[in-house]
Scaffold this active site. Sequence first.
Site, PDB file in Angstrom:
ATOM      1  N   ASP A  81      -4.266  12.373  -5.300  1.00 16.97           N
ATOM      2  CA  ASP A  81      -3.463  11.157  -5.400  1.00 16.97           C
ATOM      3  C   ASP A  81      -2.013  11.529  -5.097  1.00 16.97           C
ATOM      4  O   ASP A  81      -1.445  12.421  -5.748  1.00 16.97           O
ATOM      5  CB  ASP A  81      -3.593  10.585  -6.811  1.00 16.97           C
ATOM      6  CG  ASP A  81      -3.033   9.172  -6.940  1.00 16.97           C
ATOM      7  OD1 ASP A  81      -2.478   8.643  -5.966  1.00 16.97           O
ATOM      8  OD2 ASP A  81      -3.163   8.599  -8.043  1.00 16.97           O
ATOM      9  N   ASP A  92       1.527   4.655  -1.761  1.00 14.89           N
ATOM     10  CA  ASP A  92       0.667   5.360  -2.703  1.00 14.89           C
ATOM     11  C   ASP A  92      -0.734   5.413  -2.083  1.00 14.89           C
ATOM     12  O   ASP A  92      -1.235   4.387  -1.598  1.00 14.89           O
ATOM     13  CB  ASP A  92       0.664   4.570  -4.018  1.00 14.89           C
ATOM     14  CG  ASP A  92      -0.044   5.250  -5.173  1.00 14.89           C
ATOM     15  OD1 ASP A  92      -0.611   6.342  -4.983  1.00 14.89           O
ATOM     16  OD2 ASP A  92      -0.032   4.666  -6.273  1.00 14.89           O
ATOM     17  N   HIS A 154      -1.762  -2.003  -7.876  1.00 16.32           N
ATOM     18  CA  HIS A 154      -0.458  -2.451  -8.364  1.00 16.32           C
ATOM     19  C   HIS A 154       0.491  -2.656  -7.193  1.00 16.32           C
ATOM     20  O   HIS A 154       0.308  -2.100  -6.109  1.00 16.32           O
ATOM     21  CB  HIS A 154       0.126  -1.387  -9.302  1.00 16.32           C
ATOM     22  CG  HIS A 154       0.062   0.000  -8.717  1.00 16.32           C
ATOM     23  ND1 HIS A 154       1.044   0.512  -7.906  1.00 16.32           N
ATOM     24  CD2 HIS A 154      -0.911   0.950  -8.782  1.00 16.32           C
ATOM     25  CE1 HIS A 154       0.683   1.739  -7.510  1.00 16.32           C
ATOM     26  NE2 HIS A 154      -0.495   2.027  -8.019  1.00 16.32           N
ATOM     27  N   HIS A 162       4.982   1.478  -9.765  1.00 16.65           N
ATOM     28  CA  HIS A 162       4.108   0.489 -10.410  1.00 16.65           C
ATOM     29  C   HIS A 162       4.902  -0.770 -10.721  1.00 16.65           C
ATOM     30  O   HIS A 162       5.844  -0.757 -11.501  1.00 16.65           O
ATOM     31  CB  HIS A 162       3.524   1.061 -11.714  1.00 16.65           C
ATOM     32  CG  HIS A 162       2.336   1.922 -11.499  1.00 16.65           C
ATOM     33  ND1 HIS A 162       1.054   1.523 -11.784  1.00 16.65           N
ATOM     34  CD2 HIS A 162       2.227   3.166 -11.002  1.00 16.65           C
ATOM     35  CE1 HIS A 162       0.203   2.492 -11.484  1.00 16.65           C
ATOM     36  NE2 HIS A 162       0.898   3.503 -11.002  1.00 16.65           N
ATOM     37  N   GLU A 187      -6.625   0.312  -5.343  1.00 15.20           N
ATOM     38  CA  GLU A 187      -7.287   1.581  -5.670  1.00 15.20           C
ATOM     39  C   GLU A 187      -8.545   1.367  -6.502  1.00 15.20           C
ATOM     40  O   GLU A 187      -8.502   1.406  -7.729  1.00 15.20           O
ATOM     41  CB  GLU A 187      -6.335   2.566  -6.342  1.00 15.20           C
ATOM     42  CG  GLU A 187      -5.523   2.037  -7.506  1.00 15.20           C
ATOM     43  CD  GLU A 187      -4.600   3.105  -8.067  1.00 15.20           C
ATOM     44  OE1 GLU A 187      -4.963   4.294  -8.075  1.00 15.20           O
ATOM     45  OE2 GLU A 187      -3.500   2.732  -8.516  1.00 15.20           O
ATOM     46  N   GLU A 278      -7.742   4.931  -2.217  1.00 17.33           N
ATOM     47  CA  GLU A 278      -6.561   4.068  -2.328  1.00 17.33           C
ATOM     48  C   GLU A 278      -5.791   4.003  -1.013  1.00 17.33           C
ATOM     49  O   GLU A 278      -5.587   5.016  -0.346  1.00 17.33           O
ATOM     50  CB  GLU A 278      -5.639   4.603  -3.428  1.00 17.33           C
ATOM     51  CG  GLU A 278      -4.369   3.823  -3.639  1.00 17.33           C
ATOM     52  CD  GLU A 278      -3.504   4.399  -4.755  1.00 17.33           C
ATOM     53  OE1 GLU A 278      -2.654   3.654  -5.276  1.00 17.33           O
ATOM     54  OE2 GLU A 278      -3.675   5.585  -5.085  1.00 17.33           O
TER      55      GLU A 278
END
Length: 293
Positions: A81, A92, A154, A162, A187, A278
């Site tokens: 991640d 992300d 998010h 976030h 994700e 993700e």
Amino acid sequence: MLEPLREAGRIAAAARGFGAKRIVAGAHLLDVCSAVEDQIVRLGGGLAFPVQTSRNAIAAHYCPAPGDETRYTDGDLAKLDLGVHVDGWVVDTALTVSVGDHPALAQLVVATDAALRGAIAVAGPQVPVSRLSSAIEAAVRAQGFKVVRNIGGHGVGRWTVHGPPSIPNTPDISADVLEAGTVVAIEPFATEGTGLVAETGRAEVFRLDPHHPGDAAVPGALLDVIRGFRGLPFSRRQLGAFPHAAVEEALKALAVVGALSAYAPLVEVSGRPVAQTEHTIAVLADGVEVLTA
């Protein structure tokens, strides 16, 4: 906004592929995370958060501590991640590697990949978030697994990893819709277990609230470095230039005054393995753009 996001996405995708090739039995988790972080910087990006690699029942937030000797082993389900920013604009992204390519575990990865594709396929301006959540859950259930219900996607923003809107992996009562101009990380997480995670173990990832007046509890150069993350998450190993005792004292002092958040590993409560995939997408006036593809 779009150009720095696109550049961050290109860097993130390259770094994700770079790291995936290094997740093999016998490799140190710390070495892989450090190599990916170095690659992000070499490619011209900044770290939106420290690179994390969570294995098996650990769904997220495992960040190797300084000196961590843990190695990947055959049969691990290993997540990678990572986040990248360019001029503060954050993307992300994550993937999961079945170390040793075990078919039963690899099927969990198939489920999260399909769920992510399904959510992106229905995303667009004025689309209810619940449609994305329904697509995620349906794809994971079609493979015979459960989604993880208390962790999900998010919004992202400038110097923000976030933010709203939340993108749950199962539909909830939210009335949120995707607005043009919104950037979100989607994700899916899939498991054979209960579908719930809980914080377990020692946190290695932290975030300083850049607007909290209590950060003056830590004087000097160490506070300057922590403030330098500009509200993005950081790890203990990013503070390695300072004595261990000083780092621990600073983290404790900031936590006591409420200026610091800590993120412990999130572990599936039944102990069953978890997969994650993700991407970050930009919602445009006429559709979506996958920034981290």
